[in-house]
Design an enzyme around this catalytic site. Structure first.
Site, PDB file in Angstrom:
ATOM      1  N   HIS A   1      -1.209  -0.489  -9.587  1.00 29.91           N
ATOM      2  CA  HIS A   1      -1.811  -1.515  -8.930  1.00 29.91           C
ATOM      3  C   HIS A   1      -2.001  -2.765  -9.436  1.00 29.91           C
ATOM      4  O   HIS A   1      -3.294  -3.176  -9.354  1.00 29.91           O
ATOM      5  CB  HIS A   1      -2.976  -0.852  -8.124  1.00 29.91           C
ATOM      6  CG  HIS A   1      -3.259  -1.602  -6.813  1.00 29.91           C
ATOM      7  ND1 HIS A   1      -3.472  -0.810  -5.449  1.00 29.91           N
ATOM      8  CD2 HIS A   1      -3.167  -2.730  -6.328  1.00 29.91           C
ATOM      9  CE1 HIS A   1      -3.789  -1.706  -4.668  1.00 29.91           C
ATOM     10  NE2 HIS A   1      -3.679  -3.028  -4.876  1.00 29.91           N
TER      11      HIS A   1
ATOM     12  N   ARG B   1       0.744  -1.014   0.020  1.00 28.33           N
ATOM     13  CA  ARG B   1       0.015  -0.136  -0.028  1.00 28.33           C
ATOM     14  C   ARG B   1       0.888   1.340  -0.158  1.00 28.33           C
ATOM     15  O   ARG B   1       1.783   1.229   0.566  1.00 28.33           O
ATOM     16  CB  ARG B   1      -0.825   0.088   1.193  1.00 28.33           C
ATOM     17  CG  ARG B   1      -2.120  -0.969   1.254  1.00 28.33           C
ATOM     18  CD  ARG B   1      -3.125  -0.639   0.150  1.00 28.33           C
ATOM     19  NE  ARG B   1      -4.117  -1.693   0.175  1.00 28.33           N
ATOM     20  CZ  ARG B   1      -4.224  -2.685  -0.502  1.00 28.33           C
ATOM     21  NH1 ARG B   1      -3.273  -3.026  -1.457  1.00 28.33           N
ATOM     22  NH2 ARG B   1      -5.371  -3.674  -0.477  1.00 28.33           N
TER      23      ARG B   1
HETATM   24  C1  GLV Z   1      -5.238  -5.827  -3.615  1.00 29.29           C
HETATM   25  O1  GLV Z   1      -4.623  -4.675  -3.369  1.00 29.29           O
HETATM   26  C2  GLV Z   1      -5.799  -6.637  -2.595  1.00 29.29           C
HETATM   27  O2  GLV Z   1      -5.589  -6.141  -1.525  1.00 29.29           O
HETATM   28  O3  GLV Z   1      -6.412  -7.566  -2.765  1.00 29.29           O
END
Ligand code: GLV
Length: 309
Positions: free
Chosen positions: A271, A223
């Site tokens: 991401h 994160r």
């Molecule tokens: C993605 O970032 C998740 O937490 O699955």
């Protein structure tokens, strides 16, 4: 009875198709149009509106379509039913391969070769020996452990740091804050795989980044909020950190104008290191539902953390 589906509005047709394969007799109802709240007995969700899960009086469990849990941490009005995280080995493998890709990129200096190509320059550079190349992975949870193992299996020297002591084959496992400066100081690459919670928000701050070995690189697959942006940018500018591969950001999508977009030492990806695949995930989630139906507890039950965000 029926399943409520809200994968933050994304890929619902794929989820419905995948869930039909494993739970063919179940009706899947897409949030937000719920004809009968009493009909819902399971909710499969990601980033679901706060408090909404309380509306379903017959809800037996909530199943997440991702492994992170901050969307539950933020909801102060969750129903009192089991909440199950998604831990999908296919997703963990993808994250491990993403990490390996950047490790190789930095170790073998592919950035330099790319620049040399643009100058039509033919010049070899010595690479560090793989077994001496030191990777430190922060966070040895279910996903971190798989990534650490993959890195170890590829011959790198790997240490893993976590709050509580872990034991993994081929991985030097360190624990506790007191072990951190040494772990950070030894590594050629730091990989952040820590979960986000109150104690990890801003965890990699100016002091901890300054403890990294000079010239080391950093990979963030967890994160964005765990690394302090300003500290990272200042160490990239000074050269103390040589490069960063960032898949996650404090604000996503990364806003236009963010210095990360144009920083010459930063590699931005959206991401995607371990995106949930409805086909593999629906199978795991369906198995968890069947486990719950048998009156047993599925793996990876969520425990509430208090989030700063
Ligand atoms: C993605 O970032 C998740 O937490 O699955």
């Amino acid at each position: 009875m029926a399943i409520l589906l809200n994968n933050d509005g994304r890929r619902h047709p794929d989820w419905k198709r995948a869930l039909r394969v494993h739970l063919p007799e179940r009706e899947v109802i897409e949030y937000p149009i719920i004809p009968d709240v009493k009909a819902i007995d399971y909710a499969i969700v990601w980033n679901h509106p706060k408090g909404d899960l309380r509306r379903y009086p017959n809800l037996k469990a909530v199943l997440s379509t991702g492994s992170g849990t901050e969307h539950f941490d933020r909801d102060t009005n969750l129903p009192n039913v089991p909440i199950v995280r998604l831990i999908d080995m296919a997703m963990a493998d993808d994250m491990a391969l993403y990490t390996l890709y950047w490790i190789l990129h930095f170790q073998r200096q592919f950035e330099t070769y790319r620049q040399q190509q643009s100058l039509q320059k033919w010049k070899r550079h010595p690479s560090p020996i793989t077994s001496d190349y030191n990777i430190c992975l922060l966070g040895l949870g279910a996903i971190g452990a798989i990534i650490a193992q993959k890195i170890a299996n590829n011959g790198f020297k790997i240490s893993g740091w976590s709050r509580s002591q872990k034991n993994l084959n081929g991985v030097t496992c360190l624990s506790g804050e007191e072990a951190l400066p040494e772990a950070l100081g030894m590594a050629d690459i730091i990989v952040n795989c820590l979960p986000i919670n109150t104690s990890t928000t801003g965890f990699l701050d100016y002091v901890k980044l300054s403890q990294m070995k000079a010239g080391a690189a950093i990979i963030n697959i967890s994160r964005g909020q765990i690394i302090e942006d300003d500290a990272l940018l200042s160490f990239l500018d000074s050269g103390h950190i040589s490069a960063a591969a960032l898949d996650v950001f404090d604000q996503e999508p990364l806003p236009p104008g963010s210095p990360f977009w144009s920083h010459p030492k930063v590699h931005v990806t959206p991401h995607m290191s371990g995106a949930t695949n409805p086909d593999t995930a629906a199978k795991i989630i369906s198995q968890s539902i069947l486990t719950l139906e048998r009156g047993e507890a599925p793996n990876y039950l969520y425990q509430k953390q208090l989030s700063k965000r």
